[in-house]
Design a protein around this motif. Structure first.
Motif, PDB file in Angstrom:
ATOM      1  N   ASP A  42      42.133  74.738  62.532  1.00  0.00           N
ATOM      2  CA  ASP A  42      41.148  73.668  62.599  1.00  0.00           C
ATOM      3  C   ASP A  42      41.831  72.300  62.757  1.00  0.00           C
ATOM      4  O   ASP A  42      42.585  71.885  61.868  1.00  0.00           O
ATOM      5  CB  ASP A  42      40.319  73.697  61.306  1.00  0.00           C
ATOM      6  N   HIS A  95      35.167  73.241  54.884  1.00  0.00           N
ATOM      7  CA  HIS A  95      34.250  73.967  55.775  1.00  0.00           C
ATOM      8  C   HIS A  95      32.905  74.189  55.099  1.00  0.00           C
ATOM      9  O   HIS A  95      31.857  74.022  55.701  1.00  0.00           O
ATOM     10  CB  HIS A  95      34.841  75.331  56.152  1.00  0.00           C
ATOM     11  N   GLN A 101      29.595  71.836  60.216  1.00  0.00           N
ATOM     12  CA  GLN A 101      30.444  72.911  60.722  1.00  0.00           C
ATOM     13  C   GLN A 101      29.744  74.261  60.666  1.00  0.00           C
ATOM     14  O   GLN A 101      30.247  75.259  61.174  1.00  0.00           O
ATOM     15  CB  GLN A 101      31.765  72.931  59.949  1.00  0.00           C
TER      16      GLN A 101
END
Ligand SMILES: C[S@@+](CC[C@H](N)C(=O)[O-])C[C@H]1O[C@@H](n2cnc3c(N)ncnc32)[C@H](O)[C@@H]1O
Length: 297
Positions: A42, A95, A101
């Protein structure tokens, strides 16, 4: 840290940087001259850790990549024969906490779930294009969801689905909510989609032999898993690589020639204490397995 026991001047790889907590601890314990190679799929994690660990700039190399490419990346950056490698699997708190997300059914956001937002199909792509059998198969295999077919049929009936709460509501409508149940009805489906979107189990299977290869004798590989599918892969790999002979049990003589490459540090791994689980509820399902590379290889 006790499993990895970092030493000054050591070379370490954190293949799942996340918020950089473990990376920071590794750098602090291997100072003043230990080196760290950090990876995360990420790009947002790389930005975050670059800022957080700015004080260690001269000792860190950060690379945005899936750890399935670990061997190549380590080689490109001169990190072969390392003292320790950490894999802290799955998603990070960032996250789960950042609605946009799309990992959390508790907050409304786009149904995305890609750790690397520039790669491959999103969770919305999967739920809106797969047929009922393919969807049910994903929910059953990666979420161990017993009501996978019923949920898959409800998904198909409600397409297009574009947001996390829309999907969560469809699941609740399909299978109901048991009073007093510990898990939200959408938990298993969300886990399954996340694993499928990021091919998490494929990446784990790919990285383990590469990590072992990169360790120097006495180097340690530490892996933290968060559910039984991940843990099973690590457990089998560690058991397999810690045995000399892997011939079928009834073979009269060994013909496999397999030699143990590692020694497991604790055969059943380490789970959080009750106190840690209370202080950090997200550690609840974590299991750490660690293994030391044998010096004869
Ligand atoms: C549980 S978090 C790590 C937390 C970290 N140890 C810390 O101290 O903050 C897992 C991280 O690994 C990353 N990740 C998961 N699978 C990955 C993969 N196959 N390749 C690279 N990064 C991955 C995720 O993006 C996430 O940031």
């Amino acid at each position: 840290m006790a499993a990895l026991s970092p030493v000054p001047g050591g070379r370490y790889i954190d293949a799942t940087l996340g918020g950089g907590g473990h990376a920071q601890a590794l750098l602090a314990a291997s100072g003043p001259d230990g080196l760290l190679l950090g990876l995360d799929a990420d790009p947002r994690a790389i930005d975050r850790v670059t800022k957080r660990l700015a004080a260690f700039e001269s000792r860190i190399t950060l690379v945005q990549s899936n750890f399935r490419h670990l061997a190549r990346i380590a080689q490109e950056h001169g990190f072969e024969q390392v003292d320790g490698i950490l894999l802290d699997l799955g998603v990070s708190s960032f996250h789960l906490d950042e609605a946009e997300q799309g990992f959390s059914f508790r907050q409304d956001g786009p149904l995305d779930m890609r750790m690397n937002p520039d790669s491959g199909p999103s969770a919305a792509d999967l739920v809106n294009t797969l047929d009922a059998e393919e969807l049910a198969d994903i929910l059953y295999r990666y979420g161990e969801e017993r009501r996978s077919r019923r949920i898959a049929r409800a998904i198909i009936a409600h397409r297009p689905i574009n947001s996390t709460t829309q999907l969560a509501d469809i699941i609740v409508g399909a299978i109901g909510r048991k009073p007093g149940a510990r898990l939200h009805p959408a938990t298993r489906t969300f886990q399954a989609l996340r694993i499928a979107v990021n091919d998490e189990l494929g990446a784990l299977e790919a990285v383990l032999p590469q990590a072992l290869q990169l360790l120097k004798p006495n180097g340690v590989l530490a892996v933290i898993t968060f559910h039984s599918l991940e843990d099973r892969i690590v457990k089998h790999y560690f058991h397999h690589e810690s045995r000399d002979c892997i011939c079928p049990p009834r073979s009269p003589v060994c013909t496999c020639g397999h030699r143990a490459q590692i020694k497991e540090l604790r055969r059943k791994g380490i789970i959080p204490s009750p106190t840690e689980m209370i202080q950090n509820p997200r550690s609840r399902s974590a299991r750490l397995r660690a293994a030391r590379k044998l010096s004869t290889h």
